[in-house]
Design a protein around this motif. Structure first.
Motif, PDB file in Angstrom:
ATOM      1  N   GLY A 194     -43.356  23.911 -50.679  1.00 38.22           N
ATOM      2  CA  GLY A 194     -42.846  22.752 -49.955  1.00 38.22           C
ATOM      3  C   GLY A 194     -43.958  21.819 -49.513  1.00 38.22           C
ATOM      4  O   GLY A 194     -43.796  21.044 -48.560  1.00 38.22           O
ATOM      5  N   ALA A 195     -45.081  21.873 -50.207  1.00 37.15           N
ATOM      6  CA  ALA A 195     -46.230  21.042 -49.850  1.00 37.15           C
ATOM      7  C   ALA A 195     -45.905  19.566 -50.033  1.00 37.15           C
ATOM      8  O   ALA A 195     -45.355  19.164 -51.053  1.00 37.15           O
ATOM      9  CB  ALA A 195     -47.433  21.420 -50.715  1.00 37.15           C
ATOM     10  N   GLU A 196     -46.212  18.792 -49.015  1.00 37.37           N
ATOM     11  CA  GLU A 196     -46.064  17.346 -49.091  1.00 37.37           C
ATOM     12  C   GLU A 196     -47.219  16.749 -48.298  1.00 37.37           C
ATOM     13  O   GLU A 196     -47.099  16.380 -47.136  1.00 37.37           O
ATOM     14  CB  GLU A 196     -44.707  16.903 -48.546  1.00 37.37           C
ATOM     15  CG  GLU A 196     -44.383  15.463 -48.898  1.00 37.37           C
ATOM     16  CD  GLU A 196     -42.896  15.144 -48.774  1.00 37.37           C
ATOM     17  OE1 GLU A 196     -42.548  13.958 -48.819  1.00 37.37           O
ATOM     18  OE2 GLU A 196     -42.099  16.097 -48.649  1.00 37.37           O
ATOM     19  N   GLU A 197     -48.368  16.690 -48.968  1.00 36.22           N
ATOM     20  CA  GLU A 197     -49.613  16.255 -48.358  1.00 36.22           C
ATOM     21  C   GLU A 197     -49.997  14.899 -48.934  1.00 36.22           C
ATOM     22  O   GLU A 197     -50.411  14.814 -50.093  1.00 36.22           O
ATOM     23  CB  GLU A 197     -50.716  17.279 -48.655  1.00 36.22           C
ATOM     24  CG  GLU A 197     -50.388  18.696 -48.219  1.00 36.22           C
ATOM     25  CD  GLU A 197     -50.662  18.900 -46.735  1.00 36.22           C
ATOM     26  OE1 GLU A 197     -51.652  18.349 -46.243  1.00 36.22           O
ATOM     27  OE2 GLU A 197     -49.860  19.605 -46.088  1.00 36.22           O
ATOM     28  N   PRO A 198     -49.893  13.825 -48.165  1.00 33.94           N
ATOM     29  CA  PRO A 198     -50.145  12.477 -48.703  1.00 33.94           C
ATOM     30  C   PRO A 198     -51.496  12.335 -49.401  1.00 33.94           C
ATOM     31  O   PRO A 198     -51.580  11.720 -50.472  1.00 33.94           O
ATOM     32  CB  PRO A 198     -50.053  11.583 -47.465  1.00 33.94           C
ATOM     33  CG  PRO A 198     -49.129  12.322 -46.548  1.00 33.94           C
ATOM     34  CD  PRO A 198     -49.435  13.770 -46.760  1.00 33.94           C
ATOM     35  N   LYS A 199     -52.538  12.890 -48.807  1.00 28.50           N
ATOM     36  CA  LYS A 199     -53.867  12.759 -49.420  1.00 28.50           C
ATOM     37  C   LYS A 199     -53.919  13.470 -50.766  1.00 28.50           C
ATOM     38  O   LYS A 199     -54.466  12.955 -51.744  1.00 28.50           O
ATOM     39  CB  LYS A 199     -54.938  13.317 -48.490  1.00 28.50           C
ATOM     40  CG  LYS A 199     -56.355  13.120 -49.019  1.00 28.50           C
ATOM     41  CD  LYS A 199     -57.405  13.624 -48.032  1.00 28.50           C
ATOM     42  CE  LYS A 199     -58.814  13.451 -48.605  1.00 28.50           C
ATOM     43  NZ  LYS A 199     -59.844  13.966 -47.659  1.00 28.50           N
ATOM     44  N   LEU A 200     -53.332  14.672 -50.823  1.00 29.83           N
ATOM     45  CA  LEU A 200     -53.311  15.427 -52.072  1.00 29.83           C
ATOM     46  C   LEU A 200     -52.457  14.716 -53.116  1.00 29.83           C
ATOM     47  O   LEU A 200     -52.835  14.615 -54.293  1.00 29.83           O
ATOM     48  CB  LEU A 200     -52.786  16.839 -51.820  1.00 29.83           C
ATOM     49  CG  LEU A 200     -52.701  17.778 -53.022  1.00 29.83           C
ATOM     50  CD1 LEU A 200     -54.053  17.938 -53.710  1.00 29.83           C
ATOM     51  CD2 LEU A 200     -52.163  19.149 -52.591  1.00 29.83           C
ATOM     52  N   THR A 201     -51.314  14.206 -52.699  1.00 30.20           N
ATOM     53  CA  THR A 201     -50.445  13.462 -53.620  1.00 30.20           C
ATOM     54  C   THR A 201     -51.168  12.249 -54.182  1.00 30.20           C
ATOM     55  O   THR A 201     -51.055  11.936 -55.374  1.00 30.20           O
ATOM     56  CB  THR A 201     -49.158  13.016 -52.900  1.00 30.20           C
ATOM     57  OG1 THR A 201     -48.492  14.170 -52.379  1.00 30.20           O
ATOM     58  CG2 THR A 201     -48.221  12.294 -53.856  1.00 30.20           C
ATOM     59  N   GLU A 202     -51.946  11.579 -53.340  1.00 23.94           N
ATOM     60  CA  GLU A 202     -52.703  10.406 -53.788  1.00 23.94           C
ATOM     61  C   GLU A 202     -53.712  10.791 -54.877  1.00 23.94           C
ATOM     62  O   GLU A 202     -53.870  10.085 -55.875  1.00 23.94           O
ATOM     63  CB  GLU A 202     -53.428   9.781 -52.596  1.00 23.94           C
ATOM     64  CG  GLU A 202     -54.219   8.528 -52.940  1.00 23.94           C
ATOM     65  CD  GLU A 202     -54.957   7.960 -51.736  1.00 23.94           C
ATOM     66  OE1 GLU A 202     -55.844   7.120 -51.940  1.00 23.94           O
ATOM     67  OE2 GLU A 202     -54.668   8.375 -50.586  1.00 23.94           O
ATOM     68  N   ILE A 203     -54.392  11.916 -54.688  1.00 22.49           N
ATOM     69  CA  ILE A 203     -55.359  12.381 -55.695  1.00 22.49           C
ATOM     70  C   ILE A 203     -54.650  12.691 -57.011  1.00 22.49           C
ATOM     71  O   ILE A 203     -55.113  12.314 -58.090  1.00 22.49           O
ATOM     72  CB  ILE A 203     -56.110  13.636 -55.188  1.00 22.49           C
ATOM     73  CG1 ILE A 203     -56.938  13.305 -53.940  1.00 22.49           C
ATOM     74  CG2 ILE A 203     -57.021  14.193 -56.285  1.00 22.49           C
ATOM     75  CD1 ILE A 203     -57.524  14.524 -53.253  1.00 22.49           C
ATOM     76  N   ILE A 204     -53.505  13.374 -56.932  1.00 21.25           N
ATOM     77  CA  ILE A 204     -52.767  13.744 -58.140  1.00 21.25           C
ATOM     78  C   ILE A 204     -52.250  12.501 -58.856  1.00 21.25           C
ATOM     79  O   ILE A 204     -52.322  12.390 -60.084  1.00 21.25           O
ATOM     80  CB  ILE A 204     -51.619  14.714 -57.799  1.00 21.25           C
ATOM     81  CG1 ILE A 204     -52.184  16.025 -57.239  1.00 21.25           C
ATOM     82  CG2 ILE A 204     -50.764  14.992 -59.034  1.00 21.25           C
ATOM     83  CD1 ILE A 204     -51.128  16.947 -56.656  1.00 21.25           C
ATOM     84  N   ASP A 205     -51.718  11.546 -58.088  1.00 21.73           N
ATOM     85  CA  ASP A 205     -51.238  10.303 -58.696  1.00 21.73           C
ATOM     86  C   ASP A 205     -52.372   9.563 -59.403  1.00 21.73           C
ATOM     87  O   ASP A 205     -52.172   8.989 -60.489  1.00 21.73           O
ATOM     88  CB  ASP A 205     -50.611   9.396 -57.635  1.00 21.73           C
ATOM     89  CG  ASP A 205     -49.236   9.880 -57.186  1.00 21.73           C
ATOM     90  OD1 ASP A 205     -48.603  10.644 -57.944  1.00 21.73           O
ATOM     91  OD2 ASP A 205     -48.798   9.487 -56.083  1.00 21.73           O
ATOM     92  N   LYS A 206     -53.541   9.571 -58.805  1.00 19.58           N
ATOM     93  CA  LYS A 206     -54.696   8.920 -59.439  1.00 19.58           C
ATOM     94  C   LYS A 206     -55.095   9.673 -60.705  1.00 19.58           C
ATOM     95  O   LYS A 206     -55.424   9.058 -61.727  1.00 19.58           O
ATOM     96  CB  LYS A 206     -55.863   8.864 -58.451  1.00 19.58           C
ATOM     97  CG  LYS A 206     -57.042   8.021 -58.949  1.00 19.58           C
ATOM     98  CD  LYS A 206     -58.109   7.886 -57.875  1.00 19.58           C
ATOM     99  CE  LYS A 206     -59.282   7.032 -58.386  1.00 19.58           C
ATOM    100  NZ  LYS A 206     -60.345   6.894 -57.346  1.00 19.58           N
ATOM    101  N   LEU A 207     -55.058  10.995 -60.647  1.00 22.58           N
ATOM    102  CA  LEU A 207     -55.360  11.816 -61.828  1.00 22.58           C
ATOM    103  C   LEU A 207     -54.415  11.467 -62.972  1.00 22.58           C
ATOM    104  O   LEU A 207     -54.830  11.357 -64.133  1.00 22.58           O
ATOM    105  CB  LEU A 207     -55.233  13.299 -61.466  1.00 22.58           C
ATOM    106  CG  LEU A 207     -55.367  14.314 -62.612  1.00 22.58           C
ATOM    107  CD1 LEU A 207     -56.807  14.368 -63.108  1.00 22.58           C
ATOM    108  CD2 LEU A 207     -54.920  15.700 -62.153  1.00 22.58           C
ATOM    109  N   ASN A 208     -53.139  11.279 -62.646  1.00 21.60           N
ATOM    110  CA  ASN A 208     -52.140  10.994 -63.670  1.00 21.60           C
ATOM    111  C   ASN A 208     -52.412   9.693 -64.410  1.00 21.60           C
ATOM    112  O   ASN A 208     -51.935   9.503 -65.535  1.00 21.60           O
ATOM    113  CB  ASN A 208     -50.744  10.943 -63.046  1.00 21.60           C
ATOM    114  CG  ASN A 208     -50.255  12.302 -62.589  1.00 21.60           C
ATOM    115  OD1 ASN A 208     -50.732  13.329 -63.065  1.00 21.60           O
ATOM    116  ND2 ASN A 208     -49.322  12.319 -61.653  1.00 21.60           N
TER     117      ASN A 208
END
Length: 494
Positions: free
Chosen positions: A418-432
């Motif tokens: 249930g992880a919802e970490e904005p900073k982590l999501t931002e990194i993943i979106d940039k990776l994509n």
């Protein structure tokens, strides 16, 4: 004990036919390749994907597609091989592939999130696909077995999918076995085998006994304790191969106690990785701190000093406001309790759960172990648990994007924590949206470091994939790191 194995002996085969019996550790009740989480249709050689993983070079290689292009990361052109037919004789053209991809998108929200497809157009043997956003790794996501290409006009896809692979399904007994026969018109050259039995048994000891008795020819993940005796048995070959897999302790961050990072750190510190590798896997694994095997170019280096440290765990719990009183780790008068899920299809996971339960008890934590059958289904639909021993492929495409998106992005199909970490999501979106491999590796390390620092799940070990087979009979078996490609047209008997 062997009843679930199979009548996989060759009794139903002609005496002069070339037959192999394969025994796998996960059962399935559905062969729908677009939703089956055990990936049996692809592993059994029934279905194929547009591209496949070149495991030696960790790159994507053509399969049903012969080539592709998409310089802007949004508009993709995929050219299909010509002359390929489904097992029912129908041609695999762009229209058929489009229909299969669209069905996969309809059946699975996870595939929708993974592929990010906006539109698909078919023209002869060419697909023109537009993604919803720049997505440089789009083609690598087509390796996913849930994007296997099938003839969707067939009526019973759950029990009888029609694919393009080297073997056609002749019968399916849910939870028990598949019977397969060679597809003579296979585009990459027909197999030398006449038939294959692909059977299931989730009992590791039963799998080993079936091989020893000659009831089956190849066993996936035999009982680790039996490997020494298997190796000494005449004609038996045991192979252990490094994989892209990690055994992890999944943490349900929706549970109040685990919302405190110090409690998560305590759980992480309690895991005695080396003891588990030595006593449960008998050395057929290496301790893990992060999700990615150290051999992968995007795997960070970590300090392992706290692993298996009850002292460190107690210190973290004290920082979280707990005290050890009357043999119980408690806060506000309540003992710290965890419900820990595990499942027997991977025989080492319940044992890991038991080791953790024992070590936690020594510092006053009560751990209730609960056995479940299909972890993905249970964890996705139930939130009445705290921890789960779970095994996950982390780089089956040779890239970090798959695991990070599936496990830590809010839309990820395997985001059971249930992880919802904005900073982590931002990194993943940039990776994509990043093409350069060196830049991708840096972003993947940043994401893995964030997971590590915030203890969003904890990692136990990287297991070897172990396969045992009768080398007097079996020829050209390959134990793959991705665990995707098993029954191939190269497989043969001596």
């Amino acid at each position: 004990m062997l009843t679930a194995c199979t009548d996989a002996s060759n009794s139903n085969q002609k005496e002069d036919s070339k037959h192999i019996s394969f025994l796998y550790n996960f059962s399935t009740n559905s062969l729908d390749p677009h939703v089956d989480t055990s990936y049996v249709p692809l592993r059994a050689g029934i279905t194929e994907t547009l591209v496949r993983l070149d495991e030696e070079n960790l790159t994507i290689a053509p399969w049903l597609a012969k080539d592709w292009s998409g310089d802007d990361g949004v508009n993709w052109t995929i050219n299909l091989r010509e002359g390929i037919t489904f097992h029912n004789g129908k041609e695999m053209d762009a229209d058929a592939v489009k229909a299969s991809l669209e069905r996969a998108l309809e059946e699975s929200v996870a595939i929708q999130n993974a592929l990010k497809i906006d539109t698909i157009e078919a023209d002869g043997y060419t697909l023109n696909i537009k993604t919803k956003q720049p997505f440089p790794e789009f083609i690598s996501e087509l390796v996913n077995p849930n994007v296997s290409i099938i003839d969707v006009t067939e009526e019973d896809i759950i029990n009888h999918p029609i694919g393009t692979g080297p073997f056609a399904l002749t019968s399916f007994e849910p939870g028990s076995k598949l019977e397969l026969e060679r597809y003579d018109d296979y585009w990459d050259g027909p197999s030398n085998l006449d038939s294959v039995t692909f059977a299931f048994n989730e009992d590791a000891n039963a799998r080993t006994l079936a091989l020893k008795s000659g009831e089956v020819d190849i066993v996936y993940r035999p009982e680790v304790e039996s490997l020494d005796s298997l190796s000494k048995q005449e004609g038996m070959k045991v192979e252990a191969t490094e994989t892209f897999r990690v055994h992890q302790m999944t943490m349900n961050m929706e549970r109040k106690s685990l919302q405190d990072v110090n409690v998560r750190r305590a759980v992480n510190a309690l895991i005695d990785r080396q003891k588990i590798v030595d006593t449960i896997l008998l050395g057929y694994a290496e301790p893990a701190v992060g999700p990615f095997a150290p051999s992968l170019p995007f795997a960070p280096s970590y300090d392992q000093s706290e692993t298996g440290s009850k002292e460190a765990a107690v210190k973290y719990l004290e920082d979280a406001g707990y005290t050890l009183k009357d043999g119980k780790m408690q806060k506000d008068g309540e003992q710290l309790n965890f419900t820990l899920l595990t499942y027997s299809a991977r025989a080492d996971l319940p044992l890991i759960a038991q080791v953790f339960q024992s070590d936690a008890k020594q510092i006053g934590i009560n751990v209730e172990i609960r056995q479940i059958d299909i972890p993905e289904e249970y964890m996705a639909s139930n939130r009445d648990w705290d921890l789960a021993t779970y095994s996950n492929l982390t780089a089956p495409r040779g890239d970090a994007g798959y695991y990070l998106n599936a496990t830590y992005h809010p839309t990820g199909a395997l985001n059971f924590s249930g992880a919802e970490e904005p900073k982590l999501t931002e990194i993943i979106d940039k990776l994509n949206q990043t093409v350069n491999q060196e830049d991708r590796a840096v972003l993947a390390e940043q994401a893995a470091d964030y997971v590590h620092e915030n203890v969003i799940n904890s990692f136990v070990l990287h297991p070897s994939t172990i396969v045992a087979y009768n080398e007097n009979k079996v020829q050209n078996w390959v134990t793959t790191r991705s665990e995707y490609y098993m029954i191939t047209n190269k497989l043969d008997v001596k």
